[in-house]
Design a protein around this motif. Structure first.
Motif, PDB file in Angstrom:
ATOM      1  N   GLU A  66      11.024   0.449   2.450  1.00 21.38           N
ATOM      2  CA  GLU A  66      10.347  -0.834   2.248  1.00 21.38           C
ATOM      3  C   GLU A  66       8.862  -0.662   1.953  1.00 21.38           C
ATOM      4  O   GLU A  66       8.264  -1.459   1.230  1.00 21.38           O
ATOM      5  N   LYS A  67       8.258   0.395   2.498  1.00 19.90           N
ATOM      6  CA  LYS A  67       6.826   0.620   2.279  1.00 19.90           C
ATOM      7  C   LYS A  67       6.501   0.946   0.823  1.00 19.90           C
ATOM      8  O   LYS A  67       5.333   0.966   0.446  1.00 19.90           O
ATOM      9  N   SER A  68       7.521   1.183   0.015  1.00 21.15           N
ATOM     10  CA  SER A  68       7.295   1.464  -1.405  1.00 21.15           C
ATOM     11  C   SER A  68       6.696   0.266  -2.126  1.00 21.15           C
ATOM     12  O   SER A  68       6.210   0.400  -3.252  1.00 21.15           O
ATOM     13  N   GLN A  69       6.722  -0.900  -1.475  1.00 19.39           N
ATOM     14  CA  GLN A  69       6.108  -2.071  -2.102  1.00 19.39           C
ATOM     15  C   GLN A  69       4.605  -1.863  -2.288  1.00 19.39           C
ATOM     16  O   GLN A  69       3.997  -2.440  -3.194  1.00 19.39           O
ATOM     17  N   GLU A  70       3.995  -0.990  -1.450  1.00 15.10           N
ATOM     18  CA  GLU A  70       2.575  -0.672  -1.627  1.00 15.10           C
ATOM     19  C   GLU A  70       2.356   0.001  -2.985  1.00 15.10           C
ATOM     20  O   GLU A  70       1.382  -0.277  -3.687  1.00 15.10           O
ATOM     21  N   THR A  71       3.270   0.887  -3.344  1.00 16.84           N
ATOM     22  CA  THR A  71       3.191   1.576  -4.635  1.00 16.84           C
ATOM     23  C   THR A  71       3.373   0.580  -5.775  1.00 16.84           C
ATOM     24  O   THR A  71       2.684   0.647  -6.797  1.00 16.84           O
ATOM     25  N   LEU A  72       4.291  -0.353  -5.591  1.00 19.51           N
ATOM     26  CA  LEU A  72       4.517  -1.378  -6.618  1.00 19.51           C
ATOM     27  C   LEU A  72       3.297  -2.276  -6.773  1.00 19.51           C
ATOM     28  O   LEU A  72       2.959  -2.690  -7.890  1.00 19.51           O
ATOM     29  N   ALA A  83       7.482  -6.841 -10.313  1.00 17.11           N
ATOM     30  CA  ALA A  83       8.022  -5.619  -9.732  1.00 17.11           C
ATOM     31  C   ALA A  83       9.346  -5.896  -9.036  1.00 17.11           C
ATOM     32  O   ALA A  83       9.631  -7.015  -8.614  1.00 17.11           O
ATOM     33  N   ILE A  84      10.139  -4.835  -8.926  1.00 15.99           N
ATOM     34  CA  ILE A  84      11.419  -4.891  -8.223  1.00 15.99           C
ATOM     35  C   ILE A  84      11.465  -3.725  -7.245  1.00 15.99           C
ATOM     36  O   ILE A  84      11.296  -2.570  -7.640  1.00 15.99           O
ATOM     37  N   LEU A  85      11.661  -4.030  -5.968  1.00 17.15           N
ATOM     38  CA  LEU A  85      11.813  -2.998  -4.951  1.00 17.15           C
ATOM     39  C   LEU A  85      13.277  -2.936  -4.539  1.00 17.15           C
ATOM     40  O   LEU A  85      13.848  -3.938  -4.121  1.00 17.15           O
ATOM     41  N   VAL A  86      13.880  -1.766  -4.665  1.00 13.08           N
ATOM     42  CA  VAL A  86      15.257  -1.563  -4.230  1.00 13.08           C
ATOM     43  C   VAL A  86      15.204  -0.725  -2.961  1.00 13.08           C
ATOM     44  O   VAL A  86      14.907   0.468  -3.001  1.00 13.08           O
ATOM     45  N   VAL A  87      15.443  -1.379  -1.826  1.00  9.94           N
ATOM     46  CA  VAL A  87      15.418  -0.679  -0.544  1.00  9.94           C
ATOM     47  C   VAL A  87      16.714   0.112  -0.405  1.00  9.94           C
ATOM     48  O   VAL A  87      17.803  -0.448  -0.332  1.00  9.94           O
ATOM     49  N   ALA A  88      16.590   1.442  -0.389  1.00  6.17           N
ATOM     50  CA  ALA A  88      17.769   2.308  -0.342  1.00  6.17           C
ATOM     51  C   ALA A  88      17.724   3.289   0.819  1.00  6.17           C
ATOM     52  O   ALA A  88      18.619   4.124   0.961  1.00  6.17           O
ATOM     53  N   MET A 196      -6.508  -8.151  -6.129  1.00 12.17           N
ATOM     54  CA  MET A 196      -6.282  -9.455  -5.503  1.00 12.17           C
ATOM     55  C   MET A 196      -5.198 -10.234  -6.252  1.00 12.17           C
ATOM     56  O   MET A 196      -4.333 -10.864  -5.642  1.00 12.17           O
ATOM     57  N   LYS A 197      -5.226 -10.175  -7.578  1.00  8.77           N
ATOM     58  CA  LYS A 197      -4.208 -10.869  -8.383  1.00  8.77           C
ATOM     59  C   LYS A 197      -2.818 -10.287  -8.147  1.00  8.77           C
ATOM     60  O   LYS A 197      -1.816 -11.005  -8.200  1.00  8.77           O
ATOM     61  N   ALA A 198      -2.772  -8.982  -7.898  1.00  7.23           N
ATOM     62  CA  ALA A 198      -1.482  -8.307  -7.708  1.00  7.23           C
ATOM     63  C   ALA A 198      -0.722  -8.864  -6.517  1.00  7.23           C
ATOM     64  O   ALA A 198       0.509  -8.846  -6.485  1.00  7.23           O
ATOM     65  N   LYS A 199      -1.455  -9.371  -5.525  1.00 10.39           N
ATOM     66  CA  LYS A 199      -0.817  -9.917  -4.330  1.00 10.39           C
ATOM     67  C   LYS A 199      -0.005 -11.168  -4.633  1.00 10.39           C
ATOM     68  O   LYS A 199       0.898 -11.536  -3.876  1.00 10.39           O
ATOM     69  N   LYS A 200      -0.335 -11.834  -5.739  1.00  8.92           N
ATOM     70  CA  LYS A 200       0.354 -13.069  -6.110  1.00  8.92           C
ATOM     71  C   LYS A 200       1.431 -12.861  -7.172  1.00  8.92           C
ATOM     72  O   LYS A 200       2.173 -13.785  -7.498  1.00  8.92           O
ATOM     73  N   LYS A 201       1.496 -11.655  -7.727  1.00  6.31           N
ATOM     74  CA  LYS A 201       2.505 -11.384  -8.743  1.00  6.31           C
ATOM     75  C   LYS A 201       3.882 -11.231  -8.093  1.00  6.31           C
ATOM     76  O   LYS A 201       3.990 -10.765  -6.957  1.00  6.31           O
ATOM     77  N   PRO A 202       4.947 -11.632  -8.798  1.00  4.49           N
ATOM     78  CA  PRO A 202       6.284 -11.581  -8.196  1.00  4.49           C
ATOM     79  C   PRO A 202       6.767 -10.162  -7.903  1.00  4.49           C
ATOM     80  O   PRO A 202       6.620  -9.262  -8.732  1.00  4.49           O
ATOM     81  N   LEU A 203       7.323  -9.993  -6.707  1.00  2.00           N
ATOM     82  CA  LEU A 203       7.910  -8.713  -6.298  1.00  2.00           C
ATOM     83  C   LEU A 203       9.246  -9.030  -5.627  1.00  2.00           C
ATOM     84  O   LEU A 203       9.287  -9.539  -4.519  1.00  2.00           O
ATOM     85  N   ASP A 204      10.325  -8.757  -6.330  1.00  3.07           N
ATOM     86  CA  ASP A 204      11.668  -9.021  -5.805  1.00  3.07           C
ATOM     87  C   ASP A 204      12.147  -7.830  -4.988  1.00  3.07           C
ATOM     88  O   ASP A 204      11.941  -6.672  -5.383  1.00  3.07           O
ATOM     89  N   THR A 205      12.802  -8.121  -3.878  1.00  8.45           N
ATOM     90  CA  THR A 205      13.353  -7.063  -3.032  1.00  8.45           C
ATOM     91  C   THR A 205      14.872  -7.126  -3.036  1.00  8.45           C
ATOM     92  O   THR A 205      15.456  -8.188  -2.797  1.00  8.45           O
TER      93      THR A 205
END
Length: 252
Positions: A66-72, A83-88, A196-205
Motif C-alpha cells: 500500500e505504501k507504493s502510493q507514495e511512489t505514485l 494513477a492506479i495502485l494494485v495492492v499485491a 500539492m496538485k498531485a494530492k488531488k489527482k485521482p489514485l485508484d486502489t
C-alpha cells in the motif's frame, strides 16, 4: 493516445544496502524508499510525449504494498494525470515476481486500452529485466528494449537501442511496449505546486484478486550475501617493481 507507465518502489539508489544477519534477504527496516530510477525516466518520457501533443493522458501504475502510493504521488507530481495502485503484498519484503507483474499489467491494459507502455528496463532491487518482455509476449504487442531515443510518429515508433556493439535503431508498430535506458532523458524535479496538485489527482486502489492474478511466489531466495570487500592497493616505486608485482599476482 494513453500512455501507461509502470513504476516500482525500491530502496533509494543513494542508500547503502544492508544484508540481513541471517542472509535471508536485504534489510528494508527504516530504509529510505523511492521510485526506481529507470521508471522515473519512463515517466519523464511519457510526460514529454504529452507536452509534444503525441499523448493525451499519462497513467502511472504500481504493483506492491500500500505504501507504493507514495511512489505514485511522485509520478503524479512530475506530471502524470492519474494513477492506479494494485495492492499485491502486505509485507515490504515480498517482491512480486515479473510474470505476476506482467499478468496484472496485461489486465490493466485490457481495461485502459493504452497505445503505448513505457517502463524502466529493470528495477535496481532485483535487476530482473524481464517484465517488459513478458508483457509484450502476453499482449502480442511489438517491443523495443533498452531505449536511448524514442520518436512516435503516427502508427509507428522509431527507437534507438543500446546494444553491446553500440546503437541499433528499429521501427516498431503501435501499440508497443518500450523499456527505457539511462541515457533517454534527465527526469525533472517535481515543483512544490505540482506536489500539492498531485494530492488531488485521482489514485485508484485495486488488488491482484480484482484482476484474477495469482501472485504467489514461484522463486525462493536461497541466500543473500554482500560482495567481497575490495583488497587494498599497494604503491610501487618503479616500473620494474610493478612488473614483478604483476607477475606475482599472475596478471602477466
Amino acid at each position: 493516445m494513453k500512455v501507461l507507465v509502470p513504476v516500482k518502489r525500491v530502496i533509494d539508489y543513494n542508500v547503502k544496502v544492508r544484508v540481513k544477519a541471517d542472509g535471508s534477504g536485504v534489510d528494508l527496516a527504516n530504509v529510505k524508499m523511492s521510485m526506481n530510477p529507470f521508471d522515473e525516466i519512463a515517466v519523464e518520457q511519457a510526460i514529454r510525449l504529452k507536452e509534444a501533443g503525441k499523448a493525451d493522458e499519462v497513467i502511472a501504475v504500481s504493483i506492491g504494498i500500500e505504501k507504493s502510493q507514495e511512489t505514485l504521488r511522485t509520478a503524479l507530481a512530475m506530471g502524470a494525470d492519474r494513477a492506479i495502485l494494485v495492492v499485491a503484498a502486505d509485507d515490504v519484503h515480498t517482491d512480486i515476481e515479473p510474470l505476476a507483474v506482467a499478468k496484472i499489467l496485461k489486465a490493466v491494459i485490457d481495461e485502459e486500452q493504452p497505445g503505448l507502455v513505457l517502463c524502466g528496463k529493470q528495477a535496481i532491487d532485483n535487476d530482473m529485466n524481464a517484465t517488459g518482455q513478458m508483457l509484450a509476449a502476453l499482449t502480442g504487442w511489438s517491443q523495443a528494449t533498452f531505449a536511448s531515443e524514442v520518436d512516435i510518429d503516427g502508427d509507428s515508433a522509431t527507437v534507438t537501442r543500446e546494444v553491446d556493439g553500440g546503437l541499433q535503431t528499429i521501427k516498431v508498430s503501435m501499440p508497443t511496449i518500450i523499456t527505457v535506458d539511462l541515457r533517454l532523458n534527465e527526469p525533472r524535479y517535481a515543483s512544490l505546486p505540482n506536489i500539492m496538485k498531485a494530492k488531488k489527482k485521482p489514485l485508484d486502489t485495486k488488488t491482484a484478486a480484482d484482476y484474477g492474478v495469482d501472485v504467489a511466489p514461484r522463486l525462493a531466495i536461497v541466500s543473500t550475501a554482500e560482495p567481497e570487500a575490495r583488497a587494498a592497493g599497494i604503491k610501487v616505486g618503479s616500473v620494474d617493481e610493478l612488473v614483478e608485482k604483476l607477475k606475482e599476482a599472475g596478471a602477466v
